[in-house]
Design a protein around this motif. Structure first.
Motif, PDB file in Angstrom:
ATOM      1  N   THR A  25       1.080  -0.938   0.208  1.00 46.52           N
ATOM      2  CA  THR A  25       0.673   0.109   0.225  1.00 46.52           C
ATOM      3  C   THR A  25       1.056   1.032  -0.115  1.00 46.52           C
ATOM      4  N   GLN A  26       0.631   2.687  -0.376  1.00 44.43           N
ATOM      5  CA  GLN A  26       0.383   4.027  -0.770  1.00 44.43           C
ATOM      6  C   GLN A  26       1.808   4.066   0.417  1.00 44.43           C
ATOM      7  N   ASN A  27       0.933   3.661   1.632  1.00 38.38           N
ATOM      8  CA  ASN A  27       0.964   4.063   3.860  1.00 38.38           C
ATOM      9  C   ASN A  27       2.700   3.230   3.789  1.00 38.38           C
ATOM     10  N   PHE A  28       2.705   2.206   3.316  1.00 36.81           N
ATOM     11  CA  PHE A  28       3.371   1.161   3.770  1.00 36.81           C
ATOM     12  C   PHE A  28       4.823   1.593   4.197  1.00 36.81           C
ATOM     13  N   THR A  29       5.171   1.208   5.486  1.00 42.16           N
ATOM     14  CA  THR A  29       6.597   1.145   5.229  1.00 42.16           C
ATOM     15  C   THR A  29       7.223   0.281   7.165  1.00 42.16           C
ATOM     16  N   PHE A  30       8.713   0.529   6.883  1.00 38.03           N
ATOM     17  CA  PHE A  30       8.828  -0.343   7.957  1.00 38.03           C
ATOM     18  C   PHE A  30       9.890   0.532   9.392  1.00 38.03           C
ATOM     19  N   PRO A  31      10.248   0.384  10.447  1.00 37.03           N
ATOM     20  CA  PRO A  31      11.789   0.946  11.361  1.00 37.03           C
ATOM     21  C   PRO A  31      12.427   0.956  10.492  1.00 37.03           C
ATOM     22  N   GLU A 123       3.668  10.623   3.754  1.00 35.85           N
ATOM     23  CA  GLU A 123       3.264  10.421   1.537  1.00 35.85           C
ATOM     24  C   GLU A 123       4.202  11.043   0.370  1.00 35.85           C
ATOM     25  N   LEU A 124       5.222  11.009   1.290  1.00 34.77           N
ATOM     26  CA  LEU A 124       6.632  11.342   0.313  1.00 34.77           C
ATOM     27  C   LEU A 124       7.081  10.289  -0.146  1.00 34.77           C
ATOM     28  N   ASN A 125       6.999   9.522  -1.549  1.00 35.80           N
ATOM     29  CA  ASN A 125       7.494   8.175  -1.193  1.00 35.80           C
ATOM     30  C   ASN A 125       7.057   8.478  -3.369  1.00 35.80           C
ATOM     31  N   CYS A 126       7.304   9.806  -3.295  1.00 38.34           N
ATOM     32  CA  CYS A 126       7.186   9.173  -5.155  1.00 38.34           C
ATOM     33  C   CYS A 126       8.452  10.726  -5.212  1.00 38.34           C
ATOM     34  N   GLY A 127       9.017  11.095  -6.561  1.00 36.16           N
ATOM     35  CA  GLY A 127       9.147  12.324  -7.064  1.00 36.16           C
ATOM     36  C   GLY A 127      11.381  11.666  -6.121  1.00 36.16           C
ATOM     37  N   TYR A 128      11.498  12.841  -6.102  1.00 38.49           N
ATOM     38  CA  TYR A 128      13.076  12.956  -5.525  1.00 38.49           C
ATOM     39  C   TYR A 128      12.725  12.245  -3.822  1.00 38.49           C
ATOM     40  N   TRP A 129      11.572  12.403  -3.723  1.00 35.92           N
ATOM     41  CA  TRP A 129      11.876  11.394  -2.345  1.00 35.92           C
ATOM     42  C   TRP A 129      12.632  10.005  -1.975  1.00 35.92           C
ATOM     43  N   VAL A 130      12.143   9.386  -3.656  1.00 34.42           N
ATOM     44  CA  VAL A 130      13.082   8.071  -3.790  1.00 34.42           C
ATOM     45  C   VAL A 130      14.253   7.752  -2.980  1.00 34.42           C
ATOM     46  N   LYS A 131      14.724   8.944  -3.580  1.00 33.50           N
ATOM     47  CA  LYS A 131      16.276   8.638  -3.248  1.00 33.50           C
ATOM     48  C   LYS A 131      16.772   8.413  -1.721  1.00 33.50           C
ATOM     49  N   SER A 133      14.555   7.225   0.281  1.00 34.53           N
ATOM     50  CA  SER A 133      14.281   5.803   1.175  1.00 34.53           C
ATOM     51  C   SER A 133      14.584   5.058   1.052  1.00 34.53           C
ATOM     52  N   MET A 134      14.394   4.056   2.111  1.00 35.84           N
ATOM     53  CA  MET A 134      15.158   2.406   1.923  1.00 35.84           C
ATOM     54  C   MET A 134      14.443   1.326   1.079  1.00 35.84           C
ATOM     55  N   LEU A 135      12.824   1.885   0.783  1.00 38.62           N
ATOM     56  CA  LEU A 135      12.374   1.230   1.075  1.00 38.62           C
ATOM     57  C   LEU A 135      11.894   1.099  -0.499  1.00 38.62           C
ATOM     58  N   ILE A 136      11.378   1.942  -1.793  1.00 37.20           N
ATOM     59  CA  ILE A 136      11.259   2.364  -3.039  1.00 37.20           C
ATOM     60  C   ILE A 136      13.158   2.597  -3.394  1.00 37.20           C
ATOM     61  N   HIS A 137      12.414   1.865  -4.972  1.00 34.46           N
ATOM     62  CA  HIS A 137      13.748   1.733  -5.113  1.00 34.46           C
ATOM     63  C   HIS A 137      13.270   1.878  -6.909  1.00 34.46           C
ATOM     64  N   PRO A 138      13.682   2.291  -7.453  1.00 38.26           N
ATOM     65  CA  PRO A 138      12.917   2.745  -9.269  1.00 38.26           C
ATOM     66  C   PRO A 138      13.599   1.942 -10.148  1.00 38.26           C
ATOM     67  N   PHE A 155      13.710  10.148 -12.784  1.00 36.83           N
ATOM     68  CA  PHE A 155      14.410  11.624 -11.351  1.00 36.83           C
ATOM     69  C   PHE A 155      14.383  12.847 -12.483  1.00 36.83           C
ATOM     70  N   LEU A 156      14.592  13.036 -13.404  1.00 37.32           N
ATOM     71  CA  LEU A 156      14.570  14.103 -14.558  1.00 37.32           C
ATOM     72  C   LEU A 156      13.144  14.457 -15.460  1.00 37.32           C
ATOM     73  N   SER A 157      12.033  13.551 -15.097  1.00 32.17           N
ATOM     74  CA  SER A 157      11.065  13.689 -15.696  1.00 32.17           C
ATOM     75  C   SER A 157       9.677  14.285 -14.719  1.00 32.17           C
ATOM     76  N   LEU A 158      10.444  13.552 -13.835  1.00 36.16           N
ATOM     77  CA  LEU A 158       9.092  14.067 -12.410  1.00 36.16           C
ATOM     78  C   LEU A 158       9.915  15.412 -11.494  1.00 36.16           C
ATOM     79  N   SER A 159       8.478  15.971 -11.380  1.00 39.46           N
ATOM     80  CA  SER A 159       9.339  16.970 -10.024  1.00 39.46           C
ATOM     81  C   SER A 159       9.250  16.961  -9.184  1.00 39.46           C
TER      82      SER A 159
END
Length: 464
Positions: A25-31, A123-131, A133-138, A155-159
């Protein structure tokens, strides 16, 4: 589809439908906090009780035996006996490094800070915030020429604020309001006020990179290298070393053109972890319809855009393999000289260029290691590390220690080993005679004898 294309080369076929319909889910996380461990034997906190060193309170041990082993380790400069008093001084910087004006300062600088939960809650889980995060890798998408770069490179295409709720977006105005009385020196609070940002915005996590460059240009270089007159330059060529992360969030560097609108920037991103397709490629950043876009220089002028632009070039190779003119400035973020053997070759390259080179580190301990590597590689040293006012406000949690770590926390510049001619030049600048005037009064006897012999030979020739 990407995975299907890859496994087909191995002769493996994938089912047309997934075995079960499950996804994060979009708000899934882990410590994000990794379990603490003993500095010596690496036993985890759930296996044994960990206590810090009684003197420095920095390093964690599970037993007296591990503490003694670390104290007596050889060679001496890797033992805790050598580092203990130094780390005690480093720990005194905890309050200084945790001093930020943001509303989330207490949470982000805590020893129990969980960055994943922080990003997920906003909800900072898209765009440059991906870099961050340990969870989300493009996926590692390929570049298909600069014509499609702006639409295919993730990363260049997303604001930078893509998919971020309005309350946490940090879309910035195109220019700064004019405040003639305000000096070039800024703090996070002053910058946020001038850019109209709320102190609850975590934009500082990404903007630490361009603002650190701004701080170096406007405050440090004029102090350390006044002969460069950098504040009067209308163009600057900057090499950014080991810049794989910085290259992925490249649009944040547009802020340099906003803070210093009179300067035409040319940024060269160098590092063997850059995409291979970016090697020797050039493109430009410019603002169009209020958004920063990236395009090939050949196509940048075809569409209507602001006149201002930043030229960019990539090098997918170590710095010592880069050839070309001397840059105005070299910068490296969170460099870690001791983490890669590449620096043993790149630092001598910088020594030969003798370009002003500034680096940031996460802690004073890392700066001390960098000083050792600099001496080993070139015979030079580094300047006294300074606390960076534009360091990241997010604390990095150490596994086997309690030291305060922050991205871009300290800044220093390289102090190169004196060249063979430097002492002679300094002597002449101090009022000594020019070269043709002969040696000084305290010249070695051998030099005087050579001069006397030459005069005798000339006298004999005249008599003949």
């Amino acid at each position: 589809r990407f995975l299907e294309h890859m496994v087909s080369k191995l002769g493996v076929k994938m089912t047309k439908t997934p075995l079960r319909s499950w996804a994060l889910t979009q708000n899934f996380t882990f410590p994000s906090m990794r379990v603490k461990a003993c500095h010596v034997c690496k036993r985890r906190a759930f296996e044994a009780k960990l206590d810090p060193c009684e003197q420095c309170q920095a390093v964690l041990y599970c037993s007296e035996r591990c503490r003694i082993l670390d104290w007596k380790k050889r060679p001496e400069d890797v033992s805790h006996q050598y580092w203990c008093s130094k780390m005690e001084e480093y720990m005194k910087q905890c309050k200084t490094l945790a001093d930020f004006p943001f509303t989330y300062t207490k949470e982000a600088t805590s020893v129990t800070f969980d960055k994943e939960s922080f990003l997920s809650s906003r909800e900072l889980n898209c765009g440059y915030w991906v870099k961050e995060s340990m969870l989300i890798h493009p996926p590692n998408q390929e570049l298909e020429g600069w014509g499609s770069l702006s639409s295919h490179h993730l990363f260049l295409s997303l604001s930078p604020s893509s998919s971020v709720p309005p309350s946490h977006s940090f879309s910035l105005p195109p220019s700064l309001p004019l405040v003639p009385s305000l000096s070039l020196s800024l703090t996070w609070k002053e910058y946020y006020q001038r850019r109209g940002l709320d102190l609850d915005s975590p934009a500082s996590l990404l903007l630490t990179y361009p603002l650190t460059i701004y701080y170096i240009i406007t405050s440090l270089v004029p102090q350390h290298f006044p002969e460069l007159n950098i504040l009067t330059k209308q163009s600057l060529k900057i090499h950014i070393m080991e810049a794989h992360k910085e290259f992925d969030i490249i649009k944040v560097f547009w802020e340099l053109s906003v803070l210093l609108p009179h300067v035409a920037f040319e940024l060269h991103f160098v590092g063997d972890r850059l995409p291979k397709e970016a090697d020797e490629e050039q493109f430009s950043m410019h603002r169009k319809d209020g958004c920063v876009t990236v395009a090939s220089p050949n196509f940048a002028g075809e569409e209507k855009s602001d006149k201002k632009s930043i030229r960019v070039k990539g090098y997918s190779r170590p710095y010592y393999m880069v050839q070309g003119p001397k840059p105005d400035l070299v910068i490296g973020f969170n460099s870690g000289f001791g983490l890669s053997g590449m620096w043993l070759s790149s630092l001598p390259r910088l020594q030969s260029l003798r370009a002003p080179a500034y680096f940031t580190e996460c802690s004073e301990y890392s700066c001390a290691i960098d000083d050792q590597i600099m001496g080993m590689a070139t015979g030079g040293t580094i300047s006294r590390p300074l606390v960076n006012p534009f360091r990241s406000p997010f604390r990095i949690i150490g596994i086997d220690n309690e030291m305060p770590w922050y991205s871009n926390a300290f800044v220093f510049h390289l102090v190169y080993k004196a060249s063979p001619n430097s002492s002679k030049q300094q002597w002449q600048q101090a009022g000594g005679p020019e070269r043709h005037a002969g040696p000084p009064e305290d010249a070695p006897e051998s030099g005087r004898r050579k001069k006397d012999k030459k005069q005798n030979r000339n006298g004999q020739r005249k008599r003949k």
